[in-house]
Design an enzyme around this catalytic site. Structure first.
Site, PDB file in Angstrom:
ATOM      1  N   GLN A   1     -10.708 -16.433 -16.501  1.00 33.58           N
ATOM      2  CA  GLN A   1     -11.218 -16.830 -17.804  1.00 33.58           C
ATOM      3  C   GLN A   1     -12.350 -15.877 -18.166  1.00 33.58           C
ATOM      4  O   GLN A   1     -12.947 -15.262 -17.272  1.00 33.58           O
ATOM      5  CB  GLN A   1     -11.743 -18.287 -17.708  1.00 33.58           C
ATOM      6  CG  GLN A   1     -12.209 -18.891 -18.999  1.00 33.58           C
ATOM      7  CD  GLN A   1     -11.145 -18.832 -20.089  1.00 33.58           C
ATOM      8  OE1 GLN A   1     -11.003 -17.791 -20.757  1.00 33.58           O
ATOM      9  NE2 GLN A   1     -10.398 -19.901 -20.257  1.00 33.58           N
TER      10      GLN A   1
ATOM     11  N   ASP B   1      -3.255 -25.835 -22.928  1.00 33.15           N
ATOM     12  CA  ASP B   1      -4.196 -26.900 -23.302  1.00 33.15           C
ATOM     13  C   ASP B   1      -3.426 -28.111 -23.791  1.00 33.15           C
ATOM     14  O   ASP B   1      -2.375 -27.975 -24.426  1.00 33.15           O
ATOM     15  CB  ASP B   1      -5.174 -26.390 -24.373  1.00 33.15           C
ATOM     16  CG  ASP B   1      -6.208 -25.458 -23.755  1.00 33.15           C
ATOM     17  OD1 ASP B   1      -6.675 -25.771 -22.634  1.00 33.15           O
ATOM     18  OD2 ASP B   1      -6.521 -24.427 -24.365  1.00 33.15           O
TER      19      ASP B   1
ATOM     20  N   ARG C   1      -0.547 -23.935 -17.478  1.00 29.42           N
ATOM     21  CA  ARG C   1      -0.280 -25.293 -17.973  1.00 29.42           C
ATOM     22  C   ARG C   1      -0.375 -25.305 -19.490  1.00 29.42           C
ATOM     23  O   ARG C   1       0.473 -25.859 -20.167  1.00 29.42           O
ATOM     24  CB  ARG C   1      -1.304 -26.277 -17.390  1.00 29.42           C
ATOM     25  CG  ARG C   1      -1.007 -27.718 -17.784  1.00 29.42           C
ATOM     26  CD  ARG C   1      -2.191 -28.612 -17.568  1.00 29.42           C
ATOM     27  NE  ARG C   1      -3.266 -28.309 -18.505  1.00 29.42           N
ATOM     28  CZ  ARG C   1      -4.460 -28.853 -18.463  1.00 29.42           C
ATOM     29  NH1 ARG C   1      -4.749 -29.714 -17.505  1.00 29.42           N
ATOM     30  NH2 ARG C   1      -5.392 -28.534 -19.356  1.00 29.42           N
TER      31      ARG C   1
ATOM     32  N   LYS D   1      -2.518 -23.569  -5.858  1.00 24.60           N
ATOM     33  CA  LYS D   1      -1.675 -22.949  -6.907  1.00 24.60           C
ATOM     34  C   LYS D   1      -1.258 -21.549  -6.460  1.00 24.60           C
ATOM     35  O   LYS D   1      -0.093 -21.173  -6.572  1.00 24.60           O
ATOM     36  CB  LYS D   1      -2.469 -22.917  -8.222  1.00 24.60           C
ATOM     37  CG  LYS D   1      -1.829 -22.165  -9.359  1.00 24.60           C
ATOM     38  CD  LYS D   1      -2.457 -22.507 -10.726  1.00 24.60           C
ATOM     39  CE  LYS D   1      -3.727 -21.790 -11.053  1.00 24.60           C
ATOM     40  NZ  LYS D   1      -4.170 -21.925 -12.461  1.00 24.60           N
TER      41      LYS D   1
ATOM     42  N   HIS E   1     -12.923 -24.834 -14.074  1.00 21.54           N
ATOM     43  CA  HIS E   1     -12.231 -25.282 -15.294  1.00 21.54           C
ATOM     44  C   HIS E   1     -12.963 -26.501 -15.859  1.00 21.54           C
ATOM     45  O   HIS E   1     -13.511 -27.298 -15.093  1.00 21.54           O
ATOM     46  CB  HIS E   1     -10.774 -25.627 -14.950  1.00 21.54           C
ATOM     47  CG  HIS E   1      -9.932 -25.908 -16.163  1.00 21.54           C
ATOM     48  ND1 HIS E   1      -9.843 -27.157 -16.738  1.00 21.54           N
ATOM     49  CD2 HIS E   1      -9.142 -25.100 -16.922  1.00 21.54           C
ATOM     50  CE1 HIS E   1      -9.032 -27.102 -17.782  1.00 21.54           C
ATOM     51  NE2 HIS E   1      -8.595 -25.855 -17.921  1.00 21.54           N
TER      52      HIS E   1
ATOM     53  N   THR F   1       0.261 -13.751 -25.198  1.00 22.14           N
ATOM     54  CA  THR F   1      -0.020 -15.182 -25.037  1.00 22.14           C
ATOM     55  C   THR F   1       1.109 -16.024 -25.643  1.00 22.14           C
ATOM     56  O   THR F   1       1.952 -15.525 -26.408  1.00 22.14           O
ATOM     57  CB  THR F   1      -1.360 -15.591 -25.681  1.00 22.14           C
ATOM     58  OG1 THR F   1      -1.263 -15.411 -27.088  1.00 22.14           O
ATOM     59  CG2 THR F   1      -2.519 -14.783 -25.121  1.00 22.14           C
TER      60      THR F   1
ATOM     61  N   GLU G   1      -4.531  -7.940 -23.256  1.00 23.95           N
ATOM     62  CA  GLU G   1      -3.864  -9.167 -23.668  1.00 23.95           C
ATOM     63  C   GLU G   1      -3.775  -9.202 -25.191  1.00 23.95           C
ATOM     64  O   GLU G   1      -4.747  -8.900 -25.875  1.00 23.95           O
ATOM     65  CB  GLU G   1      -4.673 -10.362 -23.160  1.00 23.95           C
ATOM     66  CG  GLU G   1      -4.033 -11.704 -23.471  1.00 23.95           C
ATOM     67  CD  GLU G   1      -4.699 -12.816 -22.695  1.00 23.95           C
ATOM     68  OE1 GLU G   1      -4.832 -12.693 -21.458  1.00 23.95           O
ATOM     69  OE2 GLU G   1      -5.088 -13.801 -23.326  1.00 23.95           O
TER      70      GLU G   1
HETATM   71  P1  FAD Z   1      -3.860 -25.632 -14.318  1.00 22.26           P
HETATM   72  O1  FAD Z   1      -3.875 -24.592 -13.290  1.00 22.26           O
HETATM   73  O2  FAD Z   1      -2.759 -26.621 -14.306  1.00 22.26           O
HETATM   74  O3  FAD Z   1      -5.167 -26.498 -14.271  1.00 22.26           O
HETATM   75  C1  FAD Z   1      -6.401 -26.206 -14.847  1.00 22.26           C
HETATM   76  C2  FAD Z   1      -7.459 -26.950 -14.042  1.00 22.26           C
HETATM   77  O4  FAD Z   1      -7.205 -28.357 -14.016  1.00 22.26           O
HETATM   78  C3  FAD Z   1      -7.510 -26.506 -12.622  1.00 22.26           C
HETATM   79  O5  FAD Z   1      -8.240 -25.308 -12.488  1.00 22.26           O
HETATM   80  C4  FAD Z   1      -8.086 -27.712 -11.949  1.00 22.26           C
HETATM   81  O6  FAD Z   1      -9.478 -27.742 -12.092  1.00 22.26           O
HETATM   82  C5  FAD Z   1      -7.493 -28.864 -12.723  1.00 22.26           C
HETATM   83  N1  FAD Z   1      -6.260 -29.379 -12.089  1.00 22.26           N
HETATM   84  C6  FAD Z   1      -5.008 -29.297 -12.594  1.00 22.26           C
HETATM   85  N2  FAD Z   1      -4.144 -29.886 -11.745  1.00 22.26           N
HETATM   86  C7  FAD Z   1      -4.858 -30.346 -10.719  1.00 22.26           C
HETATM   87  C8  FAD Z   1      -4.528 -31.051  -9.545  1.00 22.26           C
HETATM   88  N3  FAD Z   1      -3.283 -31.418  -9.266  1.00 22.26           N
HETATM   89  N4  FAD Z   1      -5.514 -31.376  -8.690  1.00 22.26           N
HETATM   90  C9  FAD Z   1      -6.788 -31.020  -8.950  1.00 22.26           C
HETATM   91  N5  FAD Z   1      -7.171 -30.338 -10.052  1.00 22.26           N
HETATM   92  C10 FAD Z   1      -6.216 -30.023 -10.930  1.00 22.26           C
HETATM   93  N6  FAD Z   1      -3.284 -21.144 -22.945  1.00 22.26           N
HETATM   94  C11 FAD Z   1      -2.198 -21.120 -23.725  1.00 22.26           C
HETATM   95  O7  FAD Z   1      -1.831 -22.137 -24.317  1.00 22.26           O
HETATM   96  N7  FAD Z   1      -1.450 -19.967 -23.858  1.00 22.26           N
HETATM   97  C12 FAD Z   1      -1.774 -18.803 -23.234  1.00 22.26           C
HETATM   98  O8  FAD Z   1      -1.080 -17.802 -23.377  1.00 22.26           O
HETATM   99  C13 FAD Z   1      -2.935 -18.795 -22.401  1.00 22.26           C
HETATM  100  N8  FAD Z   1      -3.312 -17.679 -21.727  1.00 22.26           N
HETATM  101  C14 FAD Z   1      -4.397 -17.717 -20.887  1.00 22.26           C
HETATM  102  C15 FAD Z   1      -4.760 -16.569 -20.171  1.00 22.26           C
HETATM  103  C16 FAD Z   1      -5.852 -16.581 -19.321  1.00 22.26           C
HETATM  104  C17 FAD Z   1      -6.245 -15.331 -18.567  1.00 22.26           C
HETATM  105  C18 FAD Z   1      -6.627 -17.784 -19.170  1.00 22.26           C
HETATM  106  C19 FAD Z   1      -7.821 -17.816 -18.250  1.00 22.26           C
HETATM  107  C20 FAD Z   1      -6.271 -18.925 -19.866  1.00 22.26           C
HETATM  108  C21 FAD Z   1      -5.169 -18.922 -20.728  1.00 22.26           C
HETATM  109  N9  FAD Z   1      -4.786 -20.058 -21.455  1.00 22.26           N
HETATM  110  C22 FAD Z   1      -3.679 -20.016 -22.273  1.00 22.26           C
HETATM  111  C23 FAD Z   1      -5.611 -21.271 -21.405  1.00 22.26           C
HETATM  112  C24 FAD Z   1      -5.094 -22.287 -20.372  1.00 22.26           C
HETATM  113  O9  FAD Z   1      -3.850 -22.772 -20.792  1.00 22.26           O
HETATM  114  C25 FAD Z   1      -6.121 -23.431 -20.293  1.00 22.26           C
HETATM  115  O10 FAD Z   1      -7.272 -22.982 -19.640  1.00 22.26           O
HETATM  116  C26 FAD Z   1      -5.609 -24.740 -19.713  1.00 22.26           C
HETATM  117  O11 FAD Z   1      -6.589 -25.742 -19.974  1.00 22.26           O
HETATM  118  C27 FAD Z   1      -5.373 -24.710 -18.228  1.00 22.26           C
HETATM  119  O12 FAD Z   1      -4.308 -23.923 -17.888  1.00 22.26           O
HETATM  120  P2  FAD Z   1      -4.040 -23.536 -16.331  1.00 22.26           P
HETATM  121  O13 FAD Z   1      -2.768 -22.838 -16.275  1.00 22.26           O
HETATM  122  O14 FAD Z   1      -5.243 -22.911 -15.749  1.00 22.26           O
HETATM  123  O15 FAD Z   1      -3.897 -25.021 -15.778  1.00 22.26           O
END
Ligand code: FAD
Length: 289
Positions: A180, A110, A108, A169, A153, A48, A17
């Site tokens: 993570q 942050d 999603r 999802k 998370h 990213t 990455e």
């Molecule tokens: P989501 O899948 O939407 O949700 C995260 C958590 O919120 C879920 O696991 C769950 O516990 C809770 N949640 C959300 N919706 C619901 C629901 N409807 N019902 C119940 N619980 C819910 N960030 C960046 O900005 N850019 C990047 O390029 C980037 N790359 C990443 C790569 C990896 C491998 C990882 C692990 C993370 C990365 N991130 C990145 C960070 C990520 O954006 C954050 O961790 C963010 O807070 C959550 O993103 P997500 O896509 O997991 O979110």
């Protein structure tokens, strides 16, 4: 080529990455890193994507130059949906598809602090990555990956709630997950066991962050909630006086972590490379992956 086909075909390998550097110097360094890592035939590389501003353009520009300069390497852009609307995401997907991109990491992102302060609604069109996965699946034939969380998370009510959401999802159209960062493999092994028990059967690549600098890793972990085991913290604290010694001790820990994963049958590993060539090569040489 869809990365899921590579993952199903190859028993072992590494993916890297990268992040889009802010400066021209950083961009040149990243180009050197990609060139230097090419001989290791990565499973794929990913780029990213920040939660707004210039960083998004930098991601696109780097993806475009990797496609041009390294057509042999599969490149997967990350895409975050927080604060974006349907039209913007559709435009981005159309563009990537026109370039020949077959893979996308659906996130999603942050929640930007400004959004909270201004009381605007960054969740108008997409509330979470699930919505983005569904949107992409409906519109495009792409291999989709998503983030998964061995320790849960930070926003989840409980580990169980997080896993239930993760399952939904994935069922919306995720082909493979990337975890993570974690520093105790037991979190990953437990997570895999619980995920498989819930019939989550897609590849879930372990995401490994090289432990080269304790302060930096501590900073990353305070943002994402990953635990640095006390044993590791103590082992690295001893080298506070020497960056080089800390780097060496930390890399030994990372290499052992990867070896333990491989010994336990997890031979496809995702490295958060931080764009660093020397560090990444040290790990690769030790693992022979
Ligand atoms: P989501 O899948 O939407 O949700 C995260 C958590 O919120 C879920 O696991 C769950 O516990 C809770 N949640 C959300 N919706 C619901 C629901 N409807 N019902 C119940 N619980 C819910 N960030 C960046 O900005 N850019 C990047 O390029 C980037 N790359 C990443 C790569 C990896 C491998 C990882 C692990 C993370 C990365 N991130 C990145 C960070 C990520 O954006 C954050 O961790 C963010 O807070 C959550 O993103 P997500 O896509 O997991 O979110």
């Amino acid at each position: 080529m869809k990365i899921i086909d590579t993952l199903n075909k190859k028993e072992k390998g590494i993916s890297f990455e990268f992040f889009p550097p802010k400066t021209e110097k950083g961009r040149k360094k990243l180009e050197e890193t990609i060139k230097g890592l090419k001989p290791y035939k990565p499973l794929y590389i990913s780029m990213t994507y920040g939660a707004g501003g210039g960083s998004q353009e930098r991601t696109k520009s780097l993806v475009s130059s990797i496609l041009k300069n390294h057509p042999q390497i599969e490149v997967m852009p990350h895409l975050t949906c927080i604060g974006a609307n349907f039209t913007q995401i559709k435009k981005m997907l159309d563009e990537y598809q026109a370039w020949g991109i077959d893979n996308i990491m659906a996130l999603r992102g942050d929640i930007p602090q400004e959004a909270e302060q201004e009381n605007s609604n960054p969740f108008k069109d997409f509330s979470c990555a699930y919505d983005l996965v569904k949107f992409i699946k409906e519109k495009k034939d792409l291999c989709i990956s998503a983030a998964v969380y061995p320790e849960g998370h930070t926003e989840a009510e409980s580990f169980e709630a997080d896993l239930n959401y993760t399952k939904a999802k994935i069922e919306a159209g995720v082909d493979f997950g990337v975890t993570q960062m974690f520093f105790d493999n037991n979190y990953y092994y437990d997570f895999i066991q619980k995920a498989r028990a819930k019939n989550i059967n897609i590849p879930l690549l372990p995401g490994i962050l090289p432990l080269t600098n304790l302060d930096n890793v501590t900073r990353f972990c305070s943002g994402c909630g990953a635990t640095i085991p006390l044993k590791i913290r103590k082992a690295l604290e001893k080298f506070r006086g020497s960056r080089q010694d800390m780097r060496k001790a930390g890399l030994d820990i990372t290499i052992n972590q990867c070896r333990d994963l491989i010994d336990n049958g997890f031979s496809q590993i995702h490295l958060f490379s931080l764009n660093k060539l020397k560090t990444t090569k040290t790990i690769l040489e030790a693992l022979n992956l």
